[in-house]
Design a protein around this motif. Sequence first.
Motif, PDB file in Angstrom:
ATOM      1  N   CYS A  66      11.842  46.812   0.832  1.00 30.75           N
ATOM      2  CA  CYS A  66      11.649  46.786   2.281  1.00 30.75           C
ATOM      3  C   CYS A  66      11.245  48.166   2.787  1.00 30.75           C
ATOM      4  O   CYS A  66      11.762  49.182   2.317  1.00 30.75           O
ATOM      5  CB  CYS A  66      12.959  46.342   2.941  1.00 30.75           C
ATOM      6  SG  CYS A  66      12.965  46.450   4.740  1.00 30.75           S
ATOM      7  N   ASP A  67      10.330  48.192   3.759  1.00 28.05           N
ATOM      8  CA  ASP A  67       9.951  49.463   4.390  1.00 28.05           C
ATOM      9  C   ASP A  67      10.131  49.419   5.912  1.00 28.05           C
ATOM     10  O   ASP A  67       9.634  50.285   6.626  1.00 28.05           O
ATOM     11  CB  ASP A  67       8.511  49.846   4.037  1.00 28.05           C
ATOM     12  CG  ASP A  67       7.472  48.901   4.650  1.00 28.05           C
ATOM     13  OD1 ASP A  67       7.878  47.873   5.266  1.00 28.05           O
ATOM     14  OD2 ASP A  67       6.272  49.178   4.523  1.00 28.05           O
ATOM     15  N   GLY A  68      10.832  48.371   6.381  1.00 28.60           N
ATOM     16  CA  GLY A  68      11.093  48.268   7.815  1.00 28.60           C
ATOM     17  C   GLY A  68      10.042  47.511   8.604  1.00 28.60           C
ATOM     18  O   GLY A  68      10.170  47.356   9.826  1.00 28.60           O
TER      19      GLY A  68
ATOM     20  N   GLY B  25       0.640  42.282  -4.259  1.00 27.03           N
ATOM     21  CA  GLY B  25      -0.135  43.469  -4.614  1.00 27.03           C
ATOM     22  C   GLY B  25       0.381  44.188  -5.847  1.00 27.03           C
ATOM     23  O   GLY B  25      -0.045  45.310  -6.138  1.00 27.03           O
ATOM     24  N   LEU B  26       1.283  43.558  -6.607  1.00 27.91           N
ATOM     25  CA  LEU B  26       1.920  44.221  -7.741  1.00 27.91           C
ATOM     26  C   LEU B  26       1.284  43.867  -9.080  1.00 27.91           C
ATOM     27  O   LEU B  26       1.589  44.484 -10.089  1.00 27.91           O
ATOM     28  CB  LEU B  26       3.412  43.862  -7.796  1.00 27.91           C
ATOM     29  CG  LEU B  26       4.228  44.264  -6.562  1.00 27.91           C
ATOM     30  CD1 LEU B  26       5.631  43.688  -6.662  1.00 27.91           C
ATOM     31  CD2 LEU B  26       4.288  45.787  -6.429  1.00 27.91           C
ATOM     32  N   GLN B  27       0.414  42.864  -9.103  1.00 28.69           N
ATOM     33  CA  GLN B  27      -0.191  42.453 -10.345  1.00 28.69           C
ATOM     34  C   GLN B  27      -1.153  43.522 -10.848  1.00 28.69           C
ATOM     35  O   GLN B  27      -1.749  44.240 -10.072  1.00 28.69           O
ATOM     36  CB  GLN B  27      -0.942  41.123 -10.199  1.00 28.69           C
ATOM     37  CG  GLN B  27      -0.077  39.987  -9.699  1.00 28.69           C
ATOM     38  CD  GLN B  27      -0.192  39.792  -8.191  1.00 28.69           C
ATOM     39  OE1 GLN B  27      -0.247  40.764  -7.455  1.00 28.69           O
ATOM     40  NE2 GLN B  27      -0.212  38.549  -7.767  1.00 28.69           N
ATOM     41  N   GLY B  28      -1.293  43.509 -12.161  1.00 27.31           N
ATOM     42  CA  GLY B  28      -2.250  44.430 -12.744  1.00 27.31           C
ATOM     43  C   GLY B  28      -1.634  45.729 -13.185  1.00 27.31           C
ATOM     44  O   GLY B  28      -0.484  45.989 -13.048  1.00 27.31           O
TER      45      GLY B  28
ATOM     46  N   CYS C 253      10.255  39.501   4.572  1.00 26.49           N
ATOM     47  CA  CYS C 253       9.263  39.038   5.551  1.00 26.49           C
ATOM     48  C   CYS C 253       7.879  38.866   4.949  1.00 26.49           C
ATOM     49  O   CYS C 253       7.021  38.199   5.519  1.00 26.49           O
ATOM     50  CB  CYS C 253       9.187  40.015   6.725  1.00 26.49           C
ATOM     51  SG  CYS C 253       8.409  41.609   6.328  1.00 26.49           S
ATOM     52  N   GLY C 254       7.631  39.487   3.791  1.00 25.51           N
ATOM     53  CA  GLY C 254       6.333  39.389   3.134  1.00 25.51           C
ATOM     54  C   GLY C 254       5.322  40.439   3.547  1.00 25.51           C
ATOM     55  O   GLY C 254       4.200  40.463   3.060  1.00 25.51           O
ATOM     56  N   HIS C 255       5.720  41.372   4.448  1.00 28.59           N
ATOM     57  CA  HIS C 255       4.748  42.318   5.006  1.00 28.59           C
ATOM     58  C   HIS C 255       4.976  43.781   4.606  1.00 28.59           C
ATOM     59  O   HIS C 255       4.198  44.650   5.011  1.00 28.59           O
ATOM     60  CB  HIS C 255       4.748  42.222   6.531  1.00 28.59           C
ATOM     61  CG  HIS C 255       4.249  40.922   7.047  1.00 28.59           C
ATOM     62  ND1 HIS C 255       2.908  40.589   7.076  1.00 28.59           N
ATOM     63  CD2 HIS C 255       4.906  39.842   7.547  1.00 28.59           C
ATOM     64  CE1 HIS C 255       2.761  39.373   7.580  1.00 28.59           C
ATOM     65  NE2 HIS C 255       3.955  38.896   7.869  1.00 28.59           N
ATOM     66  N   SER C 256       5.995  44.060   3.848  1.00 19.84           N
ATOM     67  CA  SER C 256       6.257  45.444   3.459  1.00 19.84           C
ATOM     68  C   SER C 256       5.075  46.037   2.697  1.00 19.84           C
ATOM     69  O   SER C 256       4.410  45.347   1.912  1.00 19.84           O
ATOM     70  CB  SER C 256       7.512  45.525   2.585  1.00 19.84           C
ATOM     71  OG  SER C 256       7.676  46.830   2.066  1.00 19.84           O
ATOM     72  N   HIS C 257       4.823  47.312   2.919  1.00 22.38           N
ATOM     73  CA  HIS C 257       3.780  48.021   2.177  1.00 22.38           C
ATOM     74  C   HIS C 257       4.347  48.670   0.919  1.00 22.38           C
ATOM     75  O   HIS C 257       3.629  49.341   0.183  1.00 22.38           O
ATOM     76  CB  HIS C 257       3.130  49.087   3.062  1.00 22.38           C
ATOM     77  CG  HIS C 257       2.458  48.509   4.275  1.00 22.38           C
ATOM     78  ND1 HIS C 257       1.296  47.770   4.210  1.00 22.38           N
ATOM     79  CD2 HIS C 257       2.805  48.545   5.596  1.00 22.38           C
ATOM     80  CE1 HIS C 257       0.943  47.385   5.419  1.00 22.38           C
ATOM     81  NE2 HIS C 257       1.844  47.830   6.280  1.00 22.38           N
TER      82      HIS C 257
END
Length: 233
Positions: free
Chosen positions: A68-70, A230-233, A59-63
């Motif tokens: 997946c975090d639901g 948010g995974l870059q870096g 979905c593109g919204h997992s934290h």
Amino acid sequence: MSDAEKVSQIQVTKNGPYIVKGSLPVMMETIAQNDEGGSWTWKRGRDFEAGAQYALCRCGHSHKKPFCDGTHAKVGFDGTETASHASYKEQAKTYDGPGMVLEDAERLCAFARFCDNGGSIWRQIEETDDGEVRKAVVHEETHCPSGRLVLLEKPSGKAVEPELAQSIGLVEDPAENCSGPLWVRGGVQVVSADGEKYEVRNRVTLCRCGQSSNKPFCDGSHASVKFHDGLQG
């Protein structure tokens, strides 16, 4: 083929994540540019710990991306699949050149742009009786992550395909300032939420921004919405 490879598959779930089975490794893959600013090669990044079975965000919204975090349930994600189950051959147009044939299933485009070098692969296919041009189009096609483009050798008709181990790459696209799709490699079976199987291919890209109009496959929407994992870096 090992026992693990035989059972490797990605199950699309209804309005939910991708369930990955078969101990498929997950790693970051960044599009690197040449001196002219074109997409040129892949730079491998860090690996992610993943077990024999895990769920990847769709979905593109997992934290907890890429996993997946639901959150799909909280945001009311509509993951309805709209992609065709027709074979690649049935979807592709053919461009005939003197040295090679180019097949192109445009709907599968993931906007990685390797095909734009040298004035575009569609122009170059007309000059594939030239050895250097032939080398260039092979480079462009084999770096295309989605498998939209397939080259066929003449006169054998044999497809030109890179050797790819079964794995999943998390595409990062610094030139477009966004994160891209899941790059699924090595012939992994993708199964619809209703149990129908998609054609097994060496290269496919699956949407992970949640915005594709060709779900479960990527259609390049991540670039227009500027998806960031948010995974870059």
